[in-house]
Design a protein around this motif. Structure first.
Motif, mmCIF file in Angstrom:
data_model
loop_
_atom_site.group_PDB
_atom_site.id
_atom_site.type_symbol
_atom_site.label_atom_id
_atom_site.label_comp_id
_atom_site.label_asym_id
_atom_site.label_seq_id
_atom_site.Cartn_x
_atom_site.Cartn_y
_atom_site.Cartn_z
ATOM 1 N N VAL A 105 -0.239 -7.192 -8.898
ATOM 2 C CA VAL A 105 -0.789 -5.878 -8.556
ATOM 3 C C VAL A 105 -2.190 -5.709 -9.132
ATOM 4 C CG1 VAL A 105 -0.495 -3.397 -8.897
ATOM 5 C CG2 VAL A 105 1.471 -4.812 -8.285
ATOM 6 N N ALA A 106 -2.369 -6.104 -10.396
ATOM 7 C CA ALA A 106 -3.698 -5.996 -11.019
ATOM 8 C C ALA A 106 -4.715 -6.872 -10.295
ATOM 9 C CB ALA A 106 -3.609 -6.384 -12.495
ATOM 10 N N TYR A 107 -4.312 -8.074 -9.939
ATOM 11 C CA TYR A 107 -5.232 -8.966 -9.219
ATOM 12 C C TYR A 107 -5.581 -8.397 -7.847
ATOM 13 C CZ TYR A 107 -7.082 -13.194 -7.059
ATOM 14 O OH TYR A 107 -7.892 -14.091 -6.411
ATOM 15 N N THR A 108 -4.592 -7.802 -7.177
ATOM 16 C CA THR A 108 -4.858 -7.196 -5.870
ATOM 17 C C THR A 108 -5.838 -6.040 -5.988
ATOM 18 O OG1 THR A 108 -2.644 -7.816 -5.140
ATOM 19 C CG2 THR A 108 -3.764 -6.124 -3.874
ATOM 20 N N LEU A 109 -5.645 -5.173 -6.970
ATOM 21 C CA LEU A 109 -6.571 -4.059 -7.174
ATOM 22 C C LEU A 109 -7.976 -4.546 -7.487
ATOM 23 C CD1 LEU A 109 -4.306 -1.662 -9.285
ATOM 24 C CD2 LEU A 109 -4.850 -1.500 -6.852
ATOM 25 N N ILE B 208 -9.579 -6.065 -4.072
ATOM 26 C CA ILE B 208 -10.000 -5.059 -3.091
ATOM 27 C C ILE B 208 -11.000 -4.068 -3.691
ATOM 28 C CG2 ILE B 208 -7.817 -5.248 -1.870
ATOM 29 C CD1 ILE B 208 -6.912 -2.686 -3.140
ATOM 30 N N HIS B 209 -11.428 -4.321 -4.932
ATOM 31 C CA HIS B 209 -12.458 -3.520 -5.606
ATOM 32 C C HIS B 209 -12.038 -2.065 -5.781
ATOM 33 C CE1 HIS B 209 -15.087 -6.958 -5.182
ATOM 34 N NE2 HIS B 209 -14.928 -6.941 -3.859
ATOM 35 N N LEU B 210 -10.742 -1.832 -5.856
ATOM 36 C CA LEU B 210 -10.272 -0.483 -6.141
ATOM 37 C C LEU B 210 -10.330 -0.202 -7.641
ATOM 38 C CD1 LEU B 210 -9.092 2.044 -4.823
ATOM 39 C CD2 LEU B 210 -6.805 1.124 -5.249
ATOM 40 N N VAL B 211 -9.994 -1.199 -8.436
ATOM 41 C CA VAL B 211 -10.095 -1.122 -9.892
ATOM 42 C C VAL B 211 -10.726 -2.427 -10.374
ATOM 43 C CG1 VAL B 211 -8.866 -0.883 -12.068
ATOM 44 C CG2 VAL B 211 -8.081 0.379 -10.068
ATOM 45 N N ASP B 212 -11.734 -2.305 -11.212
ATOM 46 C CA ASP B 212 -12.404 -3.492 -11.742
ATOM 47 C C ASP B 212 -11.601 -4.026 -12.927
ATOM 48 O OD1 ASP B 212 -14.125 -5.509 -12.280
ATOM 49 O OD2 ASP B 212 -15.744 -4.251 -13.040
ATOM 50 N N VAL B 213 -10.510 -4.703 -12.613
ATOM 51 C CA VAL B 213 -9.632 -5.201 -13.664
ATOM 52 C C VAL B 213 -10.328 -6.292 -14.477
ATOM 53 C CG1 VAL B 213 -7.406 -6.294 -14.138
ATOM 54 C CG2 VAL B 213 -7.607 -4.639 -12.279
ATOM 55 N N GLY B 214 -11.047 -7.187 -13.790
ATOM 56 C CA GLY B 214 -11.740 -8.257 -14.504
ATOM 57 C C GLY B 214 -12.805 -7.725 -15.445
ATOM 58 N N ALA C 93 -14.829 -4.437 -24.261
ATOM 59 C CA ALA C 93 -14.268 -4.364 -25.619
ATOM 60 C C ALA C 93 -12.856 -3.790 -25.598
ATOM 61 C CB ALA C 93 -15.183 -3.515 -26.503
ATOM 62 N N ALA C 94 -12.643 -2.745 -24.757
ATOM 63 C CA ALA C 94 -11.303 -2.156 -24.674
ATOM 64 C C ALA C 94 -10.303 -3.142 -24.088
ATOM 65 C CB ALA C 94 -11.355 -0.882 -23.823
ATOM 66 N N GLY C 95 -10.722 -3.874 -23.058
ATOM 67 C CA GLY C 95 -9.815 -4.855 -22.458
ATOM 68 C C GLY C 95 -9.472 -5.978 -23.408
ATOM 69 N N ILE C 96 -10.465 -6.464 -24.140
ATOM 70 C CA ILE C 96 -10.211 -7.531 -25.112
ATOM 71 C C ILE C 96 -9.276 -7.038 -26.213
ATOM 72 C CG2 ILE C 96 -11.303 -8.984 -26.855
ATOM 73 C CD1 ILE C 96 -13.760 -9.114 -25.054
ATOM 74 N N SER C 97 -9.511 -5.791 -26.655
ATOM 75 C CA SER C 97 -8.623 -5.235 -27.686
ATOM 76 C C SER C 97 -7.202 -5.082 -27.155
ATOM 77 C CB SER C 97 -9.169 -3.881 -28.142
ATOM 78 O OG SER C 97 -8.296 -3.273 -29.058
ATOM 79 N N PHE C 98 -7.075 -4.606 -25.911
ATOM 80 C CA PHE C 98 -5.741 -4.425 -25.330
ATOM 81 C C PHE C 98 -5.018 -5.757 -25.171
ATOM 82 C CE2 PHE C 98 -3.109 -4.484 -21.483
ATOM 83 C CZ PHE C 98 -2.163 -3.528 -21.822
ATOM 84 N N SER C 99 -5.705 -6.761 -24.628
ATOM 85 C CA SER C 99 -5.059 -8.063 -24.435
ATOM 86 C C SER C 99 -4.682 -8.694 -25.764
ATOM 87 C CB SER C 99 -5.986 -8.991 -23.653
ATOM 88 O OG SER C 99 -7.231 -9.152 -24.331
ATOM 89 N N GLY C 100 -5.559 -8.535 -26.773
ATOM 90 C CA GLY C 100 -5.211 -9.073 -28.087
ATOM 91 C C GLY C 100 -4.013 -8.383 -28.694
ATOM 92 N N THR C 101 -3.975 -7.050 -28.554
ATOM 93 C CA THR C 101 -2.825 -6.306 -29.070
ATOM 94 C C THR C 101 -1.550 -6.694 -28.336
ATOM 95 O OG1 THR C 101 -4.255 -4.445 -29.642
ATOM 96 C CG2 THR C 101 -1.901 -4.003 -29.436
#
Length: 773
Positions: free
Chosen positions: A451-455, A458-464, A470-478
């Motif tokens: 689902v995240a990859y699909t979003l 299709i450029h609906l959410v910039d998941v990458g 910084a927030a994404g790195i912190s979240f993935s590390g946590t």
């Protein structure tokens, strides 16, 4: 170097002029330059560029130029301020203004999109104007020329496919019973074999075209188009067959029945053939031999045909696909698909059921969107969307493959070595109880990843972009830290339980005593609780919560609970001391709080007993003031035997010793006896018997069974030796009154079996008395 030299300033000025003119050259102009000519801007900028090059070649002039640019950059803010630009910070727009701006932009984009789609639809009617009927003649002439090549390549391809079909089926059958690594090699071998068939047919077609058709070692334009189209189209079909595997289910990457796989392969092959041969063969031939407008019309016809065909397929098979999705989301998602028609009746309720039954609306919406995209957007935009759709499909396919691979590898459960199963018999069932939960978590994670990859695609959410922030790195590390903590805690818990099971297994090593069983059980419970608390604390700390105030609050809360639950605290403290004193163990027969029974469960707070009638009692330790344990070191069976007052005491004593000797000769009872019969003598005088006491020392817990066996032997010996075991007698006395003597009862029948006593009159009484009754 001084900046006062006129020649240096002149060089700097010329260089700055060259920079400005060079920047002007980068701005597109409305007019087009004629081929081979030179625009006015090019002629105008030639001299300043040469001057700039001259300045850059001179070290002194280059340094002066850089210093002048730096001074100009430092003076720019002052100049802006002097020009009247306000230094006051701009006010942040209000929330209402931001919402209005966002809605305005959305409305403008929607209006522009609607206008472009409307104009594109109006223009799309002219696409078919280029079709005049002459295209059919061109195609007929082309196919006459290509007929031999088509027949040869298709015949060779079909023949090779038919000859090698048993090989594909054999590879699929072997893959069904193989491990993951072997299945991967078999899949790669099957796919490579399919590719070789296509390459052989293509190469043979090329060889025949070069050697037998037309001029020697030359190939025509149409033959080259067909052979290239054949190669590309059939390789795409190979990729589809690699995924669907219509001939064998062992190599199938998605869970489909044989009938569904064959049907899907036919539809996909038809669509690929129409689009592939149409766009790679028919359209280029029409463009070359008729007109570009005619080729555009044929391309539009192909697109409309594919669109209508897909819409019909979606509507026709909507129920079957919905049921297939429902089976994947229920407990059957690891089972192999069958051709049983009852599988088509699988339905799913709730929100997921609604989503699965409306999947066709989503697909139809996507097809309509792609149709309007094709007619309203440039080609590169359409290609980008098609590539994005392909990425989403590929991600879903890989996710399905991963889930099916994991499910297939764990379908039969975890199988441990035989020696390990004997040592730790509960480890394999415990692992198999955890496996379904792990599969559920993995499926959820894979679904969320898709689902995240699909979003993101299709450029609906910039998941990458968010993950790289910084927030994404912190979240993935946590997240990884939390997963690691939970995994380590699960491994520790599993290892602890396995170790306890191994220590409690009587088949290996020394059989555990009751004390060891009790302590190991308490240790497992205590460590499990401590592990849960520690895992919770570490997880909360990794999430970002400060556990310091939480621990302080827990201390205050514990103090408050201690005052409010003194009985509970007393239970725990008493239970701890009882365990230290080894007063009770699991399996002991004890009397606590007036209840006697076998200990089935023991915690630090309570003891659980089951009495002789099967009643289960839970007794908190706070109500235990005395513990009577019948299972310590040894036990005694005390025999109080009553004999009649007229019996010989020594004769009865000898009978009791003889009964014990017979008991000792019993092979079932001998291991339970720990000594000789202890004779205490005449213990008491009862109402109707003289009580003789003796005692038998037994293994702890066996005194009751030994006593029952001894009583049975003793009764038999007493009967054989005519030693009376008295029982209570009752004498009935009919008392006299002052006026008249008592009336004697009249008995009917023989005295030996008299069953009824009645009261008669005086005459009857006297007659009975005279007869001696």
């Amino acid at each position: 170097m001084s900046l006062s030299r006129p020649s240096v300033w002149l060089s700097v000025a010329r260089a700055m002029l060259a920079v400005v003119l060079a920047a002007m050259m980068l701005i597109p102009h409305g007019g087009n330059a004629q081929d081979g000519g030179e625009t006015g801007a090019d002629a105008f900028a030639a001299a300043p560029i040469e001057a700039l090059l001259e300045v850059l070649r001179d070290d002194a002039a280059r340094d002066s130029f850089i210093a002048a640019l730096e001074q100009a950059g430092q003076r720019a803010p002052d100049g802006d301020t002097a020009a009247g630009v306000s230094s006051q910070p701009a006010r942040a727009p209000t929330i209402g203004a931001q919402v209005a701006e966002i809605t305005q932009n959305i409305a403008q984009e929607l209006a522009e999109g609607f206008a472009s789609v409307t104009q594109a639809i109006k223009r799309s009617g002219s696409v078919f104007d280029g079709l005049s009927g002459a295209e059919l003649i061109v195609l007929m002439d082309s196919f006459k020329e290509l007929a031999l090549v088509i027949v040869i390549t298709v015949a060779v391809y079909l023949t090779l496919r038919r000859v090698l079909r048993p090989v594909f089926q054999h590879l699929g059958a072997r893959a069904s019973d193989s491990n993951i690594l072997r299945s991967v090699f078999l899949f790669l071998g099957s796919t490579a074999l399919d590719v070789m068939i296509v390459l052989l047919a293509w190469a043979l077609g090329y060889a025949i075209t070069l050697l037998a058709l037309g001029d020697y070692a030359q190939i025509g334009f149409r033959q080259a188009l067909y052979l290239n189209a054949f190669l590309l189209v059939e390789l795409v079909k190979v990729a589809i067959r690699a995924v669907i595997s219509p001939s064998t289910g062992g190599l199938r990457l998605i869970n489909l029945s044989n009938h569904a796989a064959g049907r899907l392969n036919r539809h996909a092959s038809l669509l690929v053939s129409v689009l592939g041969y149409g766009q790679l063969l028919v359209v280029p031939i029409i463009n070359r031999n008729a007109s570009f407008a005619a080729g555009l019309g044929v391309s539009a016809l192909l697109s409309v045909f594919v669109l209508i065909y897909l819409i019909v397929l979606v509507i026709r098979h909507r129920e079957a696909v919905a049921n297939w999705i429902a089976r994947r989301l229920t407990a059957q998602h690891d089972d192999a698909e069958t051709d049983d028609p009852r599988d088509d009746r699988q339905r799913l309720g709730g929100v997921l059921g609604t989503l699965t039954r409306t999947w066709h609306w989503v697909m139809l919406g996507y097809l309509v969107f792609m149709f309007f995209l094709v007619v309203s957007r440039p080609t590169h935009v359409v290609v980008d969307y098609l590539i994005g759709s392909g990425k989403v499909v590929l991600a879903a396919l890989l996710a399905s493959l991963v889930i099916r691979t994991i499910g297939k590898s764990l379908r039969a459960g975890v199988r441990l070595p035989e020696d390990l199963r004997r040592k730790i018999p509960l480890l394999e069932p415990r692992l198999n109880s955890i496996v379904p939960k792990i599969l559920t978590v993995l499926r959820s994670l894979v679904a969320l990843a898709v689902v995240a990859y699909t979003l993101d695609v299709i450029h609906l959410v910039d998941v990458g972009g968010w993950l790289s922030s910084a927030a994404g790195i912190s979240f993935s590390g946590t997240l990884m830290s939390v997963v690691g903590i939970l995994a380590v805690a699960a491994i520790i818990w599993l290892a602890l339980n396995s170790w306890v099971d191994y220590k409690l297994n009587p088949d290996y090593g020394t059989a555990p005593t009751s004390r060891e069983t009790t302590l190991l059980t308490l240790l497992r419970n205590a460590v499990t609780i401590a592990l849960l608390v520690l895992t919770l604390m570490l997880t909360l700390s990794e999430i970002g919560l400060d556990i310091g105030p939480l621990l302080a609050s827990a201390g205050v809360l514990g103090l408050a609970i201690g005052f409010g639950a003194q009985k509970f605290v007393q239970d725990i403290i008493t239970g701890v001391f009882i365990q230290f004193e080894n007063a009770i163990n699991v399996g002991d027969v004890v009397t606590v709080a007036g209840t006697t029974g076998t200990v089935e469960k023991l915690t630090v707070r309570s003891v659980s007993l089951r009495d002789l009638q099967g009643t289960f009692h839970i007794i908190p330790f706070s109500s235990v003031d005395m513990v009577s344990n019948f299972m310590r070191d040894f036990s005694y069976f005390v025999c109080d035997m009553g004999v009649a007052y007229g019996e010989d005491i020594e004769k009865a004593q000898q009978a009791m010793f003889d009964a014990y000797e017979e008991l000792r000769r019993d092979p079932d009872q001998r291991p339970l006896l720990l000594g000789d019969l202890e004779w205490f003598g005449l213990n008491s005088f009862g109402d109707s018997a003289v009580v003789l006491r003796a005692r038998i020392k037994t293994v702890p817990g066996q005194q009751w069974g030994v006593g029952r066996a001894y009583n049975g032997i003793l009764k038999r010996i007493f009967d054989a030796r005519d030693i009376e075991i008295p029982f209570p007698h009752q004498t009935i006395y009919f008392g006299d009154t002052k006026d008249a003597p008592s009336k004697a009862p009249r008995l009917k029948g023989d005295l030996s079996d008299a069953k009824e006593v009645t009261m008669g009159d005086a005459a009857s009484d006297e007659a009975a008395t005279s007869r001696g009754e």
